[in-house]
Design an enzyme around this catalytic site. Structure first.
Site, PDB file in Angstrom:
ATOM      1  N   ASP A 149       0.873  -1.188   0.000  1.00 32.72           N
ATOM      2  CA  ASP A 149       0.000   0.000   0.000  1.00 32.72           C
ATOM      3  C   ASP A 149       0.905   1.230   0.000  1.00 32.72           C
ATOM      4  O   ASP A 149       2.013   1.178   0.553  1.00 32.72           O
ATOM      5  CB  ASP A 149      -0.898   0.002   1.255  1.00 32.72           C
ATOM      6  CG  ASP A 149      -2.109   0.918   1.091  1.00 32.72           C
ATOM      7  OD1 ASP A 149      -3.237   0.398   1.027  1.00 32.72           O
ATOM      8  OD2 ASP A 149      -1.927   2.158   1.008  1.00 32.72           O
ATOM      9  N   GLY A 181      -6.949   2.360  -4.565  1.00 38.86           N
ATOM     10  CA  GLY A 181      -7.566   3.480  -5.265  1.00 38.86           C
ATOM     11  C   GLY A 181      -8.681   4.090  -4.464  1.00 38.86           C
ATOM     12  O   GLY A 181      -8.947   3.684  -3.333  1.00 38.86           O
ATOM     13  N   ALA A 182      -9.331   5.066  -5.099  1.00 45.17           N
ATOM     14  CA  ALA A 182     -10.410   5.773  -4.405  1.00 45.17           C
ATOM     15  C   ALA A 182     -11.653   4.887  -4.373  1.00 45.17           C
ATOM     16  O   ALA A 182     -11.871   4.092  -5.275  1.00 45.17           O
ATOM     17  CB  ALA A 182     -10.714   7.055  -5.158  1.00 45.17           C
ATOM     18  N   ARG A 195     -20.090   4.336  -9.326  1.00 45.15           N
ATOM     19  CA  ARG A 195     -18.789   3.695  -9.519  1.00 45.15           C
ATOM     20  C   ARG A 195     -18.057   4.330 -10.702  1.00 45.15           C
ATOM     21  O   ARG A 195     -16.842   4.459 -10.704  1.00 45.15           O
ATOM     22  CB  ARG A 195     -18.990   2.201  -9.766  1.00 45.15           C
ATOM     23  CG  ARG A 195     -19.553   1.479  -8.549  1.00 45.15           C
ATOM     24  CD  ARG A 195     -19.823   0.033  -8.867  1.00 45.15           C
ATOM     25  NE  ARG A 195     -20.342  -0.705  -7.729  1.00 45.15           N
ATOM     26  CZ  ARG A 195     -21.640  -0.868  -7.474  1.00 45.15           C
ATOM     27  NH1 ARG A 195     -22.542  -0.346  -8.258  1.00 45.15           N
ATOM     28  NH2 ARG A 195     -22.030  -1.568  -6.423  1.00 45.15           N
ATOM     29  N   THR A 252     -10.992  -2.887  -7.714  1.00 46.34           N
ATOM     30  CA  THR A 252     -11.220  -1.437  -7.662  1.00 46.34           C
ATOM     31  C   THR A 252     -12.264  -1.005  -8.693  1.00 46.34           C
ATOM     32  O   THR A 252     -12.283  -1.511  -9.818  1.00 46.34           O
ATOM     33  CB  THR A 252      -9.892  -0.687  -7.936  1.00 46.34           C
ATOM     34  OG1 THR A 252      -8.906  -1.190  -7.031  1.00 46.34           O
ATOM     35  CG2 THR A 252     -10.037   0.809  -7.759  1.00 46.34           C
ATOM     36  N   ASN A 253     -13.099  -0.056  -8.316  1.00 47.38           N
ATOM     37  CA  ASN A 253     -14.152   0.451  -9.212  1.00 47.38           C
ATOM     38  C   ASN A 253     -13.722   1.668 -10.013  1.00 47.38           C
ATOM     39  O   ASN A 253     -12.891   2.440  -9.543  1.00 47.38           O
ATOM     40  CB  ASN A 253     -15.377   0.827  -8.370  1.00 47.38           C
ATOM     41  CG  ASN A 253     -16.212  -0.393  -8.042  1.00 47.38           C
ATOM     42  OD1 ASN A 253     -16.446  -1.228  -8.888  1.00 47.38           O
ATOM     43  ND2 ASN A 253     -16.651  -0.485  -6.790  1.00 47.38           N
ATOM     44  N   ASP A 261     -15.113  -3.022 -14.165  1.00 41.23           N
ATOM     45  CA  ASP A 261     -15.051  -3.521 -15.545  1.00 41.23           C
ATOM     46  C   ASP A 261     -14.079  -2.694 -16.379  1.00 41.23           C
ATOM     47  O   ASP A 261     -13.275  -3.232 -17.142  1.00 41.23           O
ATOM     48  CB  ASP A 261     -16.455  -3.472 -16.176  1.00 41.23           C
ATOM     49  CG  ASP A 261     -17.470  -4.254 -15.362  1.00 41.23           C
ATOM     50  OD1 ASP A 261     -17.441  -5.493 -15.417  1.00 41.23           O
ATOM     51  OD2 ASP A 261     -18.274  -3.627 -14.640  1.00 41.23           O
ATOM     52  N   ASP A 313     -22.652  -8.967  -6.913  1.00 43.17           N
ATOM     53  CA  ASP A 313     -24.064  -8.714  -7.223  1.00 43.17           C
ATOM     54  C   ASP A 313     -24.811 -10.042  -7.335  1.00 43.17           C
ATOM     55  O   ASP A 313     -25.943 -10.180  -6.868  1.00 43.17           O
ATOM     56  CB  ASP A 313     -24.174  -7.940  -8.544  1.00 43.17           C
ATOM     57  CG  ASP A 313     -23.112  -6.865  -8.639  1.00 43.17           C
ATOM     58  OD1 ASP A 313     -23.435  -5.683  -8.515  1.00 43.17           O
ATOM     59  OD2 ASP A 313     -21.922  -7.224  -8.799  1.00 43.17           O
ATOM     60  N   ALA A 323     -23.934 -12.790  -5.848  1.00 40.66           N
ATOM     61  CA  ALA A 323     -24.030 -13.336  -4.481  1.00 40.66           C
ATOM     62  C   ALA A 323     -25.184 -12.676  -3.723  1.00 40.66           C
ATOM     63  O   ALA A 323     -25.957 -13.343  -3.031  1.00 40.66           O
ATOM     64  CB  ALA A 323     -22.711 -13.114  -3.739  1.00 40.66           C
ATOM     65  N   ARG A 324     -25.315 -11.374  -3.880  1.00 36.69           N
ATOM     66  CA  ARG A 324     -26.417 -10.652  -3.217  1.00 36.69           C
ATOM     67  C   ARG A 324     -27.757 -11.171  -3.729  1.00 36.69           C
ATOM     68  O   ARG A 324     -28.697 -11.376  -2.968  1.00 36.69           O
ATOM     69  CB  ARG A 324     -26.306  -9.143  -3.507  1.00 36.69           C
ATOM     70  CG  ARG A 324     -25.169  -8.472  -2.758  1.00 36.69           C
ATOM     71  CD  ARG A 324     -24.935  -7.038  -3.228  1.00 36.69           C
ATOM     72  NE  ARG A 324     -23.979  -6.371  -2.356  1.00 36.69           N
ATOM     73  CZ  ARG A 324     -23.188  -5.379  -2.727  1.00 36.69           C
ATOM     74  NH1 ARG A 324     -23.230  -4.914  -3.962  1.00 36.69           N
ATOM     75  NH2 ARG A 324     -22.361  -4.830  -1.866  1.00 36.69           N
ATOM     76  N   HIS A 336     -29.543 -20.815  -8.309  1.00 40.81           N
ATOM     77  CA  HIS A 336     -28.655 -20.631  -9.462  1.00 40.81           C
ATOM     78  C   HIS A 336     -29.230 -19.495 -10.295  1.00 40.81           C
ATOM     79  O   HIS A 336     -30.193 -19.676 -11.041  1.00 40.81           O
ATOM     80  CB  HIS A 336     -28.556 -21.929 -10.261  1.00 40.81           C
ATOM     81  CG  HIS A 336     -28.116 -23.060  -9.392  1.00 40.81           C
ATOM     82  ND1 HIS A 336     -26.820 -23.185  -8.944  1.00 40.81           N
ATOM     83  CD2 HIS A 336     -28.815 -24.055  -8.815  1.00 40.81           C
ATOM     84  CE1 HIS A 336     -26.734 -24.230  -8.144  1.00 40.81           C
ATOM     85  NE2 HIS A 336     -27.933 -24.777  -8.039  1.00 40.81           N
ATOM     86  N   HIS A 371     -20.767  -4.053 -13.348  1.00 38.59           N
ATOM     87  CA  HIS A 371     -20.904  -4.012 -11.886  1.00 38.59           C
ATOM     88  C   HIS A 371     -21.262  -2.565 -11.578  1.00 38.59           C
ATOM     89  O   HIS A 371     -20.402  -1.725 -11.352  1.00 38.59           O
ATOM     90  CB  HIS A 371     -19.593  -4.418 -11.208  1.00 38.59           C
ATOM     91  CG  HIS A 371     -19.585  -4.152  -9.733  1.00 38.59           C
ATOM     92  ND1 HIS A 371     -20.513  -4.684  -8.869  1.00 38.59           N
ATOM     93  CD2 HIS A 371     -18.765  -3.395  -8.959  1.00 38.59           C
ATOM     94  CE1 HIS A 371     -20.272  -4.268  -7.641  1.00 38.59           C
ATOM     95  NE2 HIS A 371     -19.214  -3.484  -7.671  1.00 38.59           N
TER      96      HIS A 371
END
Ligand code: NAD
Length: 321
Positions: free
Chosen positions: A38, A82-83, A91, A122-123, A126, A151, A153-154, A171, A178
């Site tokens: 870091d 990153g931020a 994002r 990090t966003n 994609d 997403d 998983a949620r 499934h 994302h």
């Protein structure tokens, strides 16, 4: 006796996501060597010390803070530096800031002689996965974005909750960016082997009500990050567990199906973009992409999402030369 190479993972970015990921690796005994990098070297050092003090309760692992030369023999380099999103920020708002940071990081990793697999968190994930592929010169199968793994998983968690079924038997997939243009592939959502419509019948749920409820579930999935950020400032445990799952699929050569961000070359009528799709993950990275036979309305959503991502790739294209 054959001694195989140590499973080595380098984590770049020891913030909420990176440190939670390192914690997951240690708790699940996934790697034997974990290096934390870091710009805030004190944070990396502190995390390594803290994790090492849990060693009596975990599988043996060598954990230390280091620099980019450590990447030369790493199996996996995970970038969570990153931020992050501030309340109200999308994002995609992060794209310029993080592209510059990524160019510097990826160049340093590659200068070490790294020849493993990148996992990007990090966003906007994609767009930055695409950038990492460009900056690194590695084959696309070895640059993997976490994409819609979280997403999905949620989605599985919320559907399992709704139907009263173990989420592992759900499934269903979130495809696309994302981010705000993602969508659920309802046409390919199953519980066990039953479609959601059939499963709703077994639970005596009125079809009109089920449709309304399922739409609400998707909206909660899509907006989950905003809801969590409003409450605690950042999201990290879920993605950390998703990254650990991906790492395990790679290091154990599992050929597991996970929704990740990868380069499309004509699949889903789309090319030259990193986007969330189900793929088979093994020790080589992305072994192959699963191409669902989407109905026209879902394919249209996919193409719209790809368009949003391509527009954002265009914004940072100047950094690729
Ligand atoms: P954070 O601010 O807690 O951590 C970021 C870390 O990166 C900090 O420790 C910072 O010192 C470090 N850093 C910044 N520039 C660096 C550089 N040039 N080299 C090395 N380290 C550097 O943020 P966070 O909450 O951990 O989030 C990290 C990223 O993960 C954000 O972009 C966030 O949006 C993203 N995220 C992704 C998902 C997903 O599903 N993919 C989920 C949650 C968060």
């Amino acid at each position: 006796m054959i001694i195989t190479k140590t499973r080595k993972v380098v984590v770049v970015g020891a913030g909420f996501v990176g440190s939670s990921y390192a914690f997951s690796l240690v708790n699940q005994g996934i790697a034997e060597e974990i290096v934390i990098i870091d710009v805030n070297t004190s944070k990396a050092e502190g995390d390594a010390m803290d994790l090492n003090h849990g060693m009596p309760f975990a599988s043996p692992a060598k954990i230390y803070s280091g620099n980019y030369s450590e990447c030369h023999n790493a199996d996996v380099v995970v970038i969570a530096a990153g931020a992050n999103q501030k309340p109200g920020e999308t994002r995609l708002d992060l794209v310029e800031k993080n592209a510059k940071i990524f160019k510097e990081i990826v160049n340093k990793v590659m200068a070490s002689g790294f020849n493993g697999i990148f996992l990007i968190a990090t966003n906007p994930v994609d767009v930055l996965s695409y950038a990492t592929w460009k900056f690194s010169g590695l084959p696309a199968k070895r640059v993997i974005g976490s994409g819609t793994i979280l997403d999905t998983a949620r989605f599985r968690y919320m559907l399992g909750n709704y139907y009263g079924v173990d989420t592992r038997n759900v499934h269903a997939y979130i495809l696309g960016e994302h981010g705000d243009s993602e969508f659920p592939a309802w046409s390919h959502a199953y519980i066990g082997s039953q479609s959601l419509a059939d499963f709703s019948k077994t639970r005596n749920i009125d079809p009109v009500q089920a449709e309304k409820d399922l739409q609400g579930i998707f909206e909660n999935v899509r907006d989950a990050a905003y809801h969590i950020i409003e409450r605690k400032g950042a999201t990290y445990y879920g993605i950390a567990m998703g990254l650990a799952r991906l790492t395990k699929a790679i290091l154990n050569n599992e050929s597991s199906i996970l929704t990740i961000s990868t380069l499309l070359r004509g699949e889903y009528e789309t090319e030259d973009v990193y986007i969330g799709v189900p793929a088979i993950i093994d020790k080589h990275g992305v072994q192959s992409i699963l191409e669902f036979n989407l109905p026209p309305d879902e394919l249209e959503k996919f193409n719209k999402s790809a368009k949003v991502l391509k527009e954002n790739i265009r914004i940072i294209q100047k950094h690729f030369s």
